[in-house]
Design an enzyme around this catalytic site. Sequence first.
Site, PDB file in Angstrom:
ATOM      1  N   HIS A  45       0.819  -1.204   0.000  1.00 44.06           N
ATOM      2  CA  HIS A  45       0.000   0.000   0.000  1.00 44.06           C
ATOM      3  C   HIS A  45       0.857   1.260   0.000  1.00 44.06           C
ATOM      4  O   HIS A  45       0.485   2.271  -0.612  1.00 44.06           O
ATOM      5  CB  HIS A  45      -0.921  -0.004   1.226  1.00 44.06           C
ATOM      6  CG  HIS A  45      -1.985   1.038   1.197  1.00 44.06           C
ATOM      7  ND1 HIS A  45      -3.092   0.973   0.378  1.00 44.06           N
ATOM      8  CD2 HIS A  45      -2.121   2.200   1.887  1.00 44.06           C
ATOM      9  CE1 HIS A  45      -3.854   2.037   0.564  1.00 44.06           C
ATOM     10  NE2 HIS A  45      -3.285   2.797   1.475  1.00 44.06           N
ATOM     11  N   HIS A  91     -10.051   2.821  -0.296  1.00 49.48           N
ATOM     12  CA  HIS A  91     -10.248   2.389   1.089  1.00 49.48           C
ATOM     13  C   HIS A  91     -11.093   1.128   1.054  1.00 49.48           C
ATOM     14  O   HIS A  91     -12.121   1.016   1.724  1.00 49.48           O
ATOM     15  CB  HIS A  91     -10.899   3.500   1.923  1.00 49.48           C
ATOM     16  CG  HIS A  91     -10.151   3.765   3.198  1.00 49.48           C
ATOM     17  ND1 HIS A  91     -10.769   4.004   4.406  1.00 49.48           N
ATOM     18  CD2 HIS A  91      -8.828   3.810   3.462  1.00 49.48           C
ATOM     19  CE1 HIS A  91      -9.863   4.205   5.344  1.00 49.48           C
ATOM     20  NE2 HIS A  91      -8.669   4.087   4.791  1.00 49.48           N
ATOM     21  N   ARG A 112      -7.778  15.368   2.954  1.00 50.32           N
ATOM     22  CA  ARG A 112      -6.522  15.860   3.545  1.00 50.32           C
ATOM     23  C   ARG A 112      -5.410  15.897   2.504  1.00 50.32           C
ATOM     24  O   ARG A 112      -4.576  16.804   2.506  1.00 50.32           O
ATOM     25  CB  ARG A 112      -6.109  15.011   4.745  1.00 50.32           C
ATOM     26  CG  ARG A 112      -6.927  15.266   5.979  1.00 50.32           C
ATOM     27  CD  ARG A 112      -6.274  14.706   7.233  1.00 50.32           C
ATOM     28  NE  ARG A 112      -6.005  13.273   7.137  1.00 50.32           N
ATOM     29  CZ  ARG A 112      -6.929  12.318   7.292  1.00 50.32           C
ATOM     30  NH1 ARG A 112      -8.190  12.657   7.541  1.00 50.32           N
ATOM     31  NH2 ARG A 112      -6.609  11.047   7.210  1.00 50.32           N
TER      32      ARG A 112
END
Length: 735
Positions: A45, A91, A112
């Site tokens: 990831h 996600h 973000r």
Amino acid sequence: MTEITPQLVADHGLTPDEYQKILDLIGRTPTLTELGIFSAMWNEHCSYKSSKKWLRTLPTDGPQVIQGPGENAGVVDIGDGLAVVFKMESHNHPSFIEPYQGAATGVGGILRDVFTMGARPVAALNALRFGSPDHEKTRHLVAGVVSGIGGYGNSFGVPTVGGEVNFHPRYNGNILVNAMAVGIARADEIFYAKATGVGNPVVYLGSKTGRDGVGGATMASAEFDDRIEEKRPTVQVGDPFSEKLLLEACLELMASDSVIAIQDMGAAGLTCSAVEMGAKGDLGVALDLGKVPCREDGMTAYEMMLSESQERMLMVLKPDKRVEAEAIFTKWGLDFAVVGETTDTLRFVVDHGGQTVANLPIKELGDEAPEYDRPFTEPPVREALAAEDVEAPDALDDALLKILGAPDMCSRRWVWEQYDHIIQGNTLVRPGGDAAVIRIDGTEKALALTVDVTPRYCEADPFEGGKQAVAEACRNLWATGATPLAITDNLNFGNPERPDIMGQFVAAVRGVGEASRVLSAPVVSGNVSLYNETNGQAILPTPAIGAVGLIKDVAAHATIAFKDNSDAILVIGAPPTGHLGQSIYLREILGREDGPPPPVDLDAEKRAGAFVADLIQRGRVNACHDVSDGGLVVALAEMAIAGDVGAICELPDDGLPPHAALFGEDQARYVVTTPPVRVDSIIARAEADGLFAAWLGTVGGERLTVEGHLSISVARLRETHERWFPAYMAGSGSE
């Protein structure tokens, strides 16, 4: 001291060879905290160890590109001193385990990424894939994910303006939740993650650290098995109201000229953010975990370094700005703590309780992460499927209604009405069309935004499917009158250690790269999500493409809705072939998923897209819709439903069987409407550009009629199109 056993190494997602590489790098046995740090930095990831080789082949540059891949988000110039900042992230695993929080924190994380660059978020989109509607978990997962996206985005105050929702049994054990965010910034005020200067304070910003999300990045880098529920503690918990405060505090801080570097604490939390800022600047970083604000007592160094608690940032601060910066965060009610400093040692040193729990070479944590050239097999070639070999339906009317009401084709109103898509007041084209359109404050410009991929095409031919995903995304932008600027990708695949899966990935990336190159839509950001499979069953290859386009005159944009009675209806683009391989018709009417996907002629895509966008920009057409899933007749039906007005059409005399002409999914085609007086000149211009163009019919009446083939009232089309989703989610619909 915890003993580092082979089982503990395996539990951290590290292979024996990778662990040996760690031993060789540091010359000793790592501490538990160091093992956790390596696990976080070297998992799939965060390190892209299976995909880096192929990602480097993607086109990432262009005169409009300010920042390509490698930062929190991509940045593209849109003129007037402004830039658009955008990225898409996955996600997937967290959302399957805990759908509300998984989806919510996916939205929070991508927001973000955008405001870390100094941009104010102006839109969010998503691409969602669920299992078969009749699977026992699907309804629960849809409800939780949609609620999580709406709950976070609505509370934060960003409009969710577009996306996709699709179903297929191959997602039964591993859903996909891909979130995209778009922001606007001053082009000369972009903030980056590269730290500079020795002895500068490293500052923790935002919410307190807890135990939620510990090991989340490592969990996201492994396939699922029957012990999925045990992974629930690795799912983060979000607070959109804290994130809104963090946004405002960060933007105010950036305006104060206090920031040297800033990084979102996303995957792998404090570890990844600190290492990336130091390594990019060729600096070391020293952290004192005793100064990290925690919301739980007795947290260990391991937990603090790997926590993925949300709404947190890490910053390198100009030393003389500390008082001013702290005052800003105190005003917004957020934590501000100096937790370390930059050094000239090129070491990542972490102290906790008076002991050094980690002392590692900072560059090697990132630069020496394993990089694999995984073996792969070329995907098999599907046998051609001629239109005349595909049987016709008993009744074309019934076939159209069945397709319009199918789970993959019905209205998504139930979904997008749970999202606030008009907050901020700039949404001009709402969900339900080809692309969303949002006004850019203070200008006459607008952005067109979309997310697209057709996984069944990618399964049948990953190369053509990858090309088609980019072409379809750009087509949706052109259909609004926008010029494509750039794309972001979210490459979702199964286990890359399987040569067939790696072959899908390689072919799809080649397709994405070729299309983005020809269509002048560079890849400026993105994400790779691998190991999306459960007990050896992989998802469909799903390289989702998020695309952003620019409309220079906000008054010159198109929607899909039929508008003026007596308008002529034209089809423009590539010549029709009636391609039915991998079509919605084949699947929904005949119960088959075979044949190759439609081939993508990128030159035709570019010429057709530019031609149609020019018509829109010059005010020559009143409506426009690209032809995609379901073919020409579905495009006509969707335009009729959107405008609540019918049409009388005829099929061009092209020699195709009627069901192939109506439901064929040939690419590079658009349906447009225009006043009759313009028909001849538009067709002549299209043909001069080497495009196919034909008159189809006239807008008007209460029925959609294709002479000699079908005639259905718009009211019935709408009722069929709108019925399935709310009935299914209420537990009363056909599954």
